[in-house]
Design a protein around this motif. Structure first.
Motif, short mmCIF file in Angstrom:
data_model
loop_
_atom_site.label_atom_id
_atom_site.label_comp_id
_atom_site.label_asym_id
_atom_site.label_seq_id
_atom_site.Cartn_x
_atom_site.Cartn_y
_atom_site.Cartn_z
N GLY B 57 0.97 -1.26 -0.14
CA GLY B 57 -0.03 -0.03 0.02
C GLY B 57 0.82 1.13 -0.02
O GLY B 57 2.11 1.22 0.16
N GLU B 58 0.32 2.23 -0.40
CA GLU B 58 0.92 3.57 -0.33
C GLU B 58 1.33 3.98 0.98
O GLU B 58 0.66 3.78 1.98
CB GLU B 58 0.53 4.50 -1.29
N SER B 59 1.90 5.41 1.09
CA SER B 59 2.51 5.93 2.54
C SER B 59 1.06 6.29 3.07
O SER B 59 0.05 6.97 2.37
CB SER B 59 3.44 6.88 2.49
N GLY B 60 0.89 6.06 4.37
CA GLY B 60 -0.13 6.51 5.00
C GLY B 60 -1.53 5.57 4.85
O GLY B 60 -2.52 5.81 5.46
N CYS B 61 -1.19 4.31 4.42
CA CYS B 61 -2.29 3.53 4.42
C CYS B 61 -2.58 2.69 5.55
O CYS B 61 -3.58 2.13 5.70
CB CYS B 61 -2.06 2.44 2.95
N GLY B 62 -1.68 2.71 6.38
CA GLY B 62 -1.70 1.85 7.57
C GLY B 62 -1.03 0.61 7.73
O GLY B 62 -1.00 -0.07 8.51
N LYS B 63 -0.04 0.26 6.81
CA LYS B 63 0.62 -1.05 6.86
C LYS B 63 1.42 -1.12 7.99
O LYS B 63 1.62 -2.26 8.36
CB LYS B 63 1.04 -1.31 5.20
N THR B 64 2.40 -0.07 8.28
CA THR B 64 3.33 -0.19 9.32
C THR B 64 2.66 -0.41 10.62
O THR B 64 2.98 -0.85 11.52
CB THR B 64 4.23 1.12 9.27
#
Lengths: 321, 334
Positions: B57-64
């Protein structure tokens, strides 16, 4: 005559630990309307090459020798006065990080107009119109409203569009893009690359695209230079480099990328660690990591030799047969 | 010490289950206003033993945030993590879970303490979890771990700054392996590395998985890397899972409109393919998770959105061949 001609450029940084030869004999020429890609890993000297052309090296950096000619005019040793007229006017640069390249305390409009007022004889009204026109060119919606906003009100992709607008406002002959999409997400990156391609066709300038991403180079570039440890190890057309690589480093780089064909297989990485520029080996700088290295590679650096039409590589392996 | 794959294969129960996981952050803007940032909003998936699940997913999508919440580095707002069939709830369970589930971080420059030697960095989890006695046993274990990740014993007394990025990441991996984990969350472990070094580390992750029967949640934004290493891929957008399925299948034939756009935007390192390929352009940018749109999170940028998409949130349900897609219009769009 080529638009930009770089010949045997040497740039060093004087550090406490000694002289770091960041760029070590780089030569290339750039024609009008062409996109030249410079690829290499961190520390290969690709950015320093660009900063040398712009002469924006940090305090301890210095062009030691070589020549950089723009339309036949020598830039090395030309002096700050000449360079100020060239920077932003005839050669522009966009940087990797759009977050830190804009001044947070001025509006986008003011920053765009500053470049135009400085380099052209437009008055304030004309500069404003030109700035709006540039924002429209890079597909920023509602440019008049955006002119009054500050950088924090823009997303990363939008800021990079503003940087491109700023760099192109004075119709430069050469645009240097130093990892312009590395900080951006893929969908945003794809938009920026398409924009650069379109504008290049429309405005007809030459682009030097500096990147570590071979995917980006494949999208955009006509010609490619591969750099390693401050030197050029191979140059050729995009097809030459991707389909007929002639330097062991280029081959290693291409086989390191996980592509669809590599599914289910182990990748073939390049062994070892990146080179330490303070302790450069005597022969070919890539020899310590090269699987095909021979005795001659360890003792003598290979010279650039023609391997095809417009395709050169500095690798002893080509001369083995 | 090492659990092999067969021992756990007897039952079909997943190694790790994530059920309805939510992670909301409360932001205070001033005295009275409070905003809620829904970083992860109701995601569920299973990971089988020995599997690699890629999370993209792109930055800010919540994956981390998802990865960190799974390890209970953040207390989940709602939902449950079930590991080896047992839910992780109490402090004691969390502590025990953390020996079996560890993390490799993105940035090998800031994730290692500059004042600690390599052997101290790798030895710290051993001390904290009281896994070895002091002295020779500890030293032997540290050297064994260093050997596993391709570091020499002479590196043990050096500091992080003496290493290149790739070597630092090896230290970070050795630290993650110290407690004999079964499950590792790899948060962008190769994105700070050069291509040639990146391939070395990817191969090492695969080798370790083979040797130790490890299970990975591999979080990354580089789709070529994720495609290579993952068995299955989960795609996130604005805190939601939008698609989940077999890695090759999802890359060859994405079903969700966002996954389609994402896949078409990947710059393929092949000039002929690049010239021929057509990108699906998305209008606009990712909305802020503070003002997430109502209905389907993707409807503001989706070329196929209808009124239904603006109103109701699509469920993640099976579309074809085990593929899960959260889209009202999967049938019409494909």
């Amino acid at each position: 005559m080529a638009l930009l001609e770089v010949t045997d450029l040497h740039t060093s940084f004087m550090t406490d630990a000694g002289e770091v030869k960041a760029v070590n004999g780089v030569s290339f020429s750039l024609e009008k309307n062409k996109v030249l890609g410079i690829v290499g890993e961190s520390g290969s000297g690709k950015s320093v090459t660009a900063y040398s052309i712009m002469q924006i090296l940090s305090g301890n950096g210095k062009i030691v020798s070589g020549s950089i000619k723009l339309d036949g005019q020598e830039l090395v040793g030309a002096g700050e006065g000449v360079m100020t007229k060239i920077r932003g006017n005839r050669i522009s640069i966009i940087f990797q990080d759009p977050m830190t390249s804009l001044n947070p305390t001025y509006t986008i409009g003011k920053q765009l107009m500053e470049a135009i007022l400085l380099h052209t004889d437009r008055n304030k009204k004309e500069a404003y119109d030109r700035a709006v026109e540039m924002l429209r060119l890079v597909n920023v919606n509602e440019p008049e409203k955006r002119m009054k906003q500050y950088p924090y009100e823009f997303s990363g992709g939008m800021r990079q569009r503003v940087m491109i607008a700023m760099a192109l406002a004075c119709e430069p002959d050469v645009l240097i893009a130093d990892e312009p999409t590395t900080a951006l997400d893929v969908t945003i990156q794809a938009g920026i690359l398409e924009l650069m391609k379109d504008i290049q066709k429309k405005e007809g300038m030459a682009i030097i695209m500096i990147t570590h991403d071979l995917g980006v180079v494949a999208q955009l570039c006509d010609e490619i230079i591969v750099m390693y440890a401050g030197g050029i190890c191979e140059k050729g057309t995009a097809d030459d480099i991707f389909y007929h690589p002639a330097h062991e480093y280029t081959k290693g780089l291409l086989s390191s990328i996980p592509t669809a064909e590599m599914a289910g297989q182990k990748l073939k990485p390049i062994a070892g660690t990146p080179i330490d520029l303070l302790n450069m080996p005597k022969g070919c700088p890539f020899a310590p990591r090269c699987d095909a290295a021979m005795k001659v590679c360890i003792h003598n650096a290979a010279k650039m030799k023609k391997v095809g039409e417009g395709h050169e590589a500095a690798c002893w392996v080509n001369e083995k047969q | 010490m090492v659990t092999t794959m067969d021992e756990k294969q007897t039952t079909n129960q997943p190694l790790l289950s994530v059920k309805g996981l939510k992670q909301y952050f409360r932001l205070n803007n001033g005295f009275f206003s409070e905003q809620v940032l829904k970083a992860v909003d109701d995601i569920s998936f299973d990971i089988q033993k020995g599997e690699t699940l890629g999370l993209v997913g792109e930055s800010g999508c919540g994956k981390t945030t998802a990865g960190r919440t799974i390890l209970h580095l953040y207390q989940p707002t709602a939902g449950e993590i079930i590991f080896n069939g047992k839910p992780i709830r109490t402090k004691k369970e969390i502590e025990a879970f953390r020996t079996k589930a560890t993390m490799v971080f993105q940035d090998p420059y800031s994730s290692l303490d500059p004042r600690m030697t390599v052997s101290d960095i790798i030895g710290e989890p051993l001390d904290v979890q009281h896994l070895t006695a002091k002295g020779k046993e500890r030293t032997d274990r540290i050297l064994e771990l260093m050997d596993r990740v391709g570091l020499n014993s002479e590196h043990a007394t050096r500091y992080a700054h003496e290493f290149s990025g790739g070597q630092r990441q090896r230290v970070g991996i050795a630290r993650a392996l110290a407690t004999n984990p079964e499950f590792i969350v790899c948060d962008e472990p190769v994105s700070a590395l050069d291509v040639s070094i990146q391939a070395q580390i990817i191969n090492m992750f695969e080798q370790l998985q083979e040797d130790l029967g490890l299970t990975y949640l591999f979080i990354a934004h580089d789709l070529l890397v994720v495609r290579h290493i993952s068995d299955r891929i989960a795609v996130m957008y604005l805190g939601h899972l939008v698609e989940l399925g077999d890695a090759e299948e999802i890359c060859k034939r994405p079903l969700h409109p966002y996954t389609k756009a994402l896949m078409s935007a990947v710059p393929v390192p092949d000039p002929n393919i690049a010239r021929a390929s057509k990108r699906i352009a998305l209008s606009g940018e990712i909305p802020s998770p503070l003002h997430a749109p109502k209905g389907c999170p993707f409807h503001t940028r989706c070329p196929h959105a209808t009124d239904q998409c603006k109103e109701s949130m699509p469920e993640l349900k099976e579309a074809e061949g085990g593929r899960l897609v959260a889209c009202h219009r999967t049938a019409e769009v494909n």
